[in-house]
Design a protein around this motif. Structure first.
Motif, PDB file in Angstrom:
ATOM      1  N   GLU A 227       0.824  -1.201   0.000  1.00 15.71           N
ATOM      2  CA  GLU A 227       0.000   0.000   0.000  1.00 15.71           C
ATOM      3  C   GLU A 227       0.861   1.254   0.000  1.00 15.71           C
ATOM      4  O   GLU A 227       0.475   2.282  -0.569  1.00 15.71           O
ATOM      5  N   GLY A 228       2.050   1.194   0.626  1.00 17.26           N
ATOM      6  CA  GLY A 228       2.936   2.344   0.635  1.00 17.26           C
ATOM      7  C   GLY A 228       3.317   2.773  -0.766  1.00 17.26           C
ATOM      8  O   GLY A 228       3.322   3.965  -1.093  1.00 17.26           O
ATOM      9  N   ALA A 229       3.633   1.795  -1.609  1.00 14.02           N
ATOM     10  CA  ALA A 229       3.963   2.095  -3.002  1.00 14.02           C
ATOM     11  C   ALA A 229       2.750   2.632  -3.746  1.00 14.02           C
ATOM     12  O   ALA A 229       2.848   3.580  -4.544  1.00 14.02           O
ATOM     13  N   ALA A 230       1.579   2.046  -3.480  1.00 18.40           N
ATOM     14  CA  ALA A 230       0.360   2.460  -4.180  1.00 18.40           C
ATOM     15  C   ALA A 230      -0.075   3.865  -3.787  1.00 18.40           C
ATOM     16  O   ALA A 230      -0.574   4.626  -4.634  1.00 18.40           O
ATOM     17  N   PHE A 231       0.112   4.267  -2.530  1.00 17.49           N
ATOM     18  CA  PHE A 231      -0.286   5.606  -2.101  1.00 17.49           C
ATOM     19  C   PHE A 231       0.531   6.694  -2.800  1.00 17.49           C
ATOM     20  O   PHE A 231       0.120   7.849  -2.845  1.00 17.49           O
ATOM     21  N   ILE A 232       1.687   6.325  -3.331  1.00 17.00           N
ATOM     22  CA  ILE A 232       2.506   7.290  -4.061  1.00 17.00           C
ATOM     23  C   ILE A 232       2.281   7.182  -5.566  1.00 17.00           C
ATOM     24  O   ILE A 232       2.003   8.172  -6.240  1.00 17.00           O
ATOM     25  N   SER A 233       2.397   5.972  -6.128  1.00 17.65           N
ATOM     26  CA  SER A 233       2.403   5.841  -7.590  1.00 17.65           C
ATOM     27  C   SER A 233       1.304   4.947  -8.146  1.00 17.65           C
ATOM     28  O   SER A 233       1.283   4.677  -9.347  1.00 17.65           O
ATOM     29  N   GLY A 234       0.382   4.465  -7.309  1.00 13.04           N
ATOM     30  CA  GLY A 234      -0.684   3.593  -7.789  1.00 13.04           C
ATOM     31  C   GLY A 234      -1.540   4.241  -8.858  1.00 13.04           C
ATOM     32  O   GLY A 234      -1.818   5.444  -8.812  1.00 13.04           O
ATOM     33  N   ASN A 235      -1.991   3.431  -9.837  1.00 10.41           N
ATOM     34  CA  ASN A 235      -2.796   3.976 -10.943  1.00 10.41           C
ATOM     35  C   ASN A 235      -4.296   3.826 -10.727  1.00 10.41           C
ATOM     36  O   ASN A 235      -5.101   4.178 -11.588  1.00 10.41           O
ATOM     37  N   GLY A 236      -4.711   3.279  -9.584  1.00  7.58           N
ATOM     38  CA  GLY A 236      -6.127   3.151  -9.290  1.00  7.58           C
ATOM     39  C   GLY A 236      -6.772   1.907  -9.855  1.00  7.58           C
ATOM     40  O   GLY A 236      -7.958   1.645  -9.605  1.00  7.58           O
TER      41      GLY A 236
END
Length: 404
Positions: A227-236
């Protein structure tokens, strides 16, 4: 080292860094270049400061967890007997696979209303408590953004994108009709994450082994990284949408639904202090009071060398326990998932993150026990739903490495 020793070393190292960097700047001004030994010394001290700063943050996280008494499962039996009964039955199920009415017990404990046995069981407080301890120590975005817990499938919020409309009136004055707010709906649907920690049956048979705490820490680390990676660069797409996952637009052309950026002024480098000031002032005054920086250690190592027009360093280390590092008067948050400096990258954000970004946790973490797929290990297939997205585009600005 403890926190006090670490802070002392940071202070000493920063003074040495400034002395060495002053020599580097002076050499460039006089000769057009800095001698290799001077540059090497600056870089060596800078790297030491990166490590010391990371150590200080880790020690502070540990002390915070201890101060809050974040012990997995602590106090649940006194606060809620139904939860204690559920936790005991859940522990027996984890160790032996015996279901002693666990479905009814989780409903009784108000943990779930689900009746689908294929969906797994809702874990008791001990597992989320261990996960939370890990997340708070490692998730930067969770510490600076708004976090909501839902029992429904979707988070929705209406945001006034045109600004609130109001007027001053006297006691007997005429009330005029105010402008109609321009409302936009923010919708965030939590996405599912899964992990499969596994342990031997021998360890499960050991009554002194804290299997719930171990599972919680394992999946806490696994989920925190994802989730840490997704909160920065996640595409949804099947994951949260991160702050760098939105359309970026030059701040002069900013429009709702996009994130405004300030360009570094160079196609691949960052060497202009004035651009940082531009980024800070790109954010509306109403949001600056609670604003902070978000970057990674390597980018900060570059910024640490910068001075303002009066010859003062624009970075100052936090030399008191719990005090953040400061850049241009505002706190700095460090997140390894933020991009490094490079052509077209976004290595720095400035914003009021509580206003800008919301993290949505769906209530209930579920688990399935699998003693067959990985013998002699028992696998615990664990799922959690979490979402994230920008809810106020005015409250965040980005920094792009580009000429314009």
């Amino acid at each position: 080292m403890n926190i006090e020793e670490t802070i002392t070393k940071i202070g000493t190292a920063f003074e040495s860094f400034k002395t060495a960097n002053d020599l580097r700047i002076k050499a460039i001004e006089e000769k057009g270049y800095a001698p290799a030994d001077v540059t090497e010394k600056v870089d060596k001290i800078n790297a030491e400061l990166v490590n010391l700063s990371a150590m200080k943050r880790q020690l502070e996280a540990i002390e915070t967890a201890v101060a809050r008494q974040q012990i997995p499962g602590g106090g649940s039996s006194k606060e809620n007997p139904a939860k204690a009964e559920h936790a005991k039955a859940f522990g027996a199920w984890m160790r032996k696979g015996v279901d002693s009415g666990l479905r009814d017990l989780e409903v009784k404990a108000e943990l779930s209303t689900m009746s689908d046995p294929d969906g797994g069981f809702t874990v008791p407080d001990a597992v989320p408590a261990a996960m939370k301890t890990v997340a708070q120590a490692s998730s930067v975005m969770r510490s600076i953004c708004t976090v909501e817990t839902l029992s429904v499938p979707e988070y929705k919020e209406l945001v006034d994108v045109g600004g609130e409309s109001a007027e001053w009136v006297g006691e007997k004055g005429t009330r005029n009709e105010t402008d109609t707010p321009a409302l936009k709906e923010v919708s965030i649907v939590p996405k599912e994450m899964s992990a499969k920690p596994k342990v031997t049956q021998t360890m499960l048979d050991d009554s002194s082994y804290d299997v719930e705490g171990w599972v919680g820490r394992f999946i806490g680390r696994a989920f925190a990284a994802k989730e840490g990676a997704a909160f920065i660069s996640g595409n949804g797409v099947e994951k949260p949408r991160g702050i760098a996952g939105y359309t970026m637009i030059a701040n002069a052309s900013y429009a709702w639904g996009k994130v405004g950026y300030i360009a570094s002024g160079h196609a691949s480098l960052f060497n202009n202090v004035d651009k940082l000031i531009d980024l800070q002032h790109a954010l509306k005054v109403i949001y600056r009071g609670g604003a902070s920086w978000l970057t990674n250690d390597l980018t900060l190592a570059t910024i640490r060398k910068f001075k303002d027009g009066d010859g003062n360093y624009i970075f100052q280390p936090g030399l008191v326990a719990g005090a953040p590092d400061i850049l241009l008067g505002k706190p700095i948050n460090y997140d390894d998932y933020v991009a490094d400096i490079g052509a077209g990258a976004y290595p720095l954000f400035f914003g009021n993150f509580k206003e800008a970004y919301v993290i949505v946790d769906r209530m209930g973490i579920r688990m399935l026990r699998d003693p067959y797929s990985s013998k002699p290990y028992v696998e615990f297939y664990t799922t959690k739903r979490v979402g994230g997205g920008i809810r106020n585009y005015e409250a965040i600005k980005s920094f792009k490495i580009a000429a314009s």
